[in-house]
Design a protein around this motif. Structure first.
Motif, PDB file in Angstrom:
ATOM      1  N   ALA A  66       0.962  -1.268  -0.026  1.00 39.06           N
ATOM      2  CA  ALA A  66       0.114   0.044   0.016  1.00 39.06           C
ATOM      3  C   ALA A  66       0.672   1.258   0.012  1.00 39.06           C
ATOM      4  O   ALA A  66       0.564   2.183  -0.773  1.00 39.06           O
ATOM      5  CB  ALA A  66      -1.046  -0.013   1.159  1.00 39.06           C
ATOM      6  N   PHE A  67       1.981   1.150   0.505  1.00 34.95           N
ATOM      7  CA  PHE A  67       2.939   2.272   0.909  1.00 34.95           C
ATOM      8  C   PHE A  67       3.695   2.469  -0.443  1.00 34.95           C
ATOM      9  O   PHE A  67       3.970   3.567  -1.125  1.00 34.95           O
ATOM     10  CB  PHE A  67       3.846   2.340   1.823  1.00 34.95           C
ATOM     11  N   LEU A  68       4.225   1.248  -1.064  1.00 32.79           N
ATOM     12  CA  LEU A  68       4.939   1.311  -2.257  1.00 32.79           C
ATOM     13  C   LEU A  68       4.140   1.776  -3.317  1.00 32.79           C
ATOM     14  O   LEU A  68       4.752   2.121  -4.283  1.00 32.79           O
ATOM     15  CB  LEU A  68       5.437  -0.231  -2.408  1.00 32.79           C
ATOM     16  N   GLU A  69       2.983   1.778  -3.437  1.00 31.46           N
ATOM     17  CA  GLU A  69       2.177   2.065  -4.520  1.00 31.46           C
ATOM     18  C   GLU A  69       1.603   3.488  -4.529  1.00 31.46           C
ATOM     19  O   GLU A  69       0.969   4.190  -5.383  1.00 31.46           O
ATOM     20  CB  GLU A  69       0.798   1.212  -4.829  1.00 31.46           C
ATOM     21  N   ASP A  70       2.018   4.227  -3.605  1.00 28.71           N
ATOM     22  CA  ASP A  70       1.442   5.437  -3.150  1.00 28.71           C
ATOM     23  C   ASP A  70       2.587   6.602  -3.484  1.00 28.71           C
ATOM     24  O   ASP A  70       3.998   6.734  -2.590  1.00 28.71           O
ATOM     25  CB  ASP A  70       1.047   5.873  -1.858  1.00 28.71           C
ATOM     26  N   GLY A  71       2.858   7.229  -4.749  1.00 33.49           N
ATOM     27  CA  GLY A  71       4.081   8.295  -4.915  1.00 33.49           C
ATOM     28  C   GLY A  71       4.004   9.266  -3.936  1.00 33.49           C
ATOM     29  O   GLY A  71       5.271   9.538  -3.593  1.00 33.49           O
ATOM     30  N   THR A  72       3.034  10.080  -3.461  1.00 29.81           N
ATOM     31  CA  THR A  72       3.306  10.953  -2.472  1.00 29.81           C
ATOM     32  C   THR A  72       3.889  10.348  -1.295  1.00 29.81           C
ATOM     33  O   THR A  72       4.775  11.035  -0.827  1.00 29.81           O
ATOM     34  CB  THR A  72       1.988  11.603  -2.227  1.00 29.81           C
ATOM     35  N   ALA A  73       3.424   9.365  -0.788  1.00 27.12           N
ATOM     36  CA  ALA A  73       4.010   8.845   0.325  1.00 27.12           C
ATOM     37  C   ALA A  73       5.646   8.377   0.340  1.00 27.12           C
ATOM     38  O   ALA A  73       6.335   8.627   1.295  1.00 27.12           O
ATOM     39  CB  ALA A  73       3.252   7.589   1.118  1.00 27.12           C
TER      40      ALA A  73
END
Length: 236
Positions: A66-73
């Motif tokens: 879920a984190f890896l797929e979030d560019g902003t994060a």
């Protein structure tokens, strides 16, 4: 998934109300946001704590994907990493490779590292976080930096044992970890007291016959993990 929400900018840290975007924009200081560094910054899901925002990854409330797929994060994670490096007197010199170097404030910040050994645990957390959340290639350069400072430059005496006992073995990539152990062995004195890899591998290091396609050695890659872990536990 409060940690992910924090890095998305959807919720502030608690109780100080700091937003991750403030740090990304350089509007805040670690010195004025203690809760942020303890409970949010580069500690996503890696440590248990009474604070509800520390989520244990092994319990799966925050899947790394879920984190890896979030560019902003991920972008804000790198911003957080740079902020922490500056706090330790280090600068990220290459955003692609993860290479680091001394920052202009290194003397003052190294003094802080020497006085406050609790930072060693935080550095281990940072390394684990980078490896778990999409930046494993940032791990080895930081560990090598600390080994160079402690073993070659004779600085950060109070960081040395943590670098050898914990920082090295937080590196996920086995070949990178193997190379780091080789580097540590090359610069460690006295050699006969080096206990962070099996004697069989030390003999390879001494003979400069490191396993490769043209020079195969009947030694499993995992030997440096399993055997080292047991040897380190014996001396701690």
């Amino acid at each position: 998934m409060p940690n992910l929400q924090f890095y998305r900018g959807q919720i502030p840290s608690s109780p100080d109300g700091t937003s991750s975007s403030f740090f990304e924009q350089g509007k805040c200081s670690l010195h004025t946001a203690f809760t942020y560094i303890i409970h949010y910054l580069l500690t996503v899901g890696l440590e248990t704590n009474e604070n509800v925002f520390i989520i244990v990854l092994n319990d799966n409330p925050l899947p790394p994907q879920a984190f890896l797929e979030d560019g902003t994060a991920k972008q804000r994670l790198v911003a957080s990493y740079k902020l922490m490096l500056d706090f330790y007197g280090i600068e990220l010199s290459n955003d692609i490779t993860g290479e680091v170097k001394l920052a202009n404030n290194w003397r003052e910040r190294f003094d802080n590292l020497e006085r406050n050994t609790h930072n060693n645990l935080r550095i281990t957390r940072i390394l684990k976080c980078l490896g778990t959340l999409g930046f494993p290639h940032y791990q080895a350069p930081l560990v090598r930096f600390f080994l160079e400072q402690t073993l070659v430059k004779d600085k950060l005496y109070n960081v040395k044992e943590s670098a050898l006992n914990y920082f090295i073995f937080a590196v996920i990539d086995k070949q990178e970890r193997r190379n780091i152990v080789k580097y540590a062995y090359a610069h460690y004195e006295p050699k006969h007291e080096f206990v962070w890899c099996p004697k069989t591998i030390q003999s390879i290091f001494r003979g400069e016959t490191f396993p490769d396609d043209d020079n195969p050695i009947d030694l499993k890659q995992d030997d440096i993990d399993d055997n080292t872990a047991s040897e380190v536990s014996d001396v701690m």
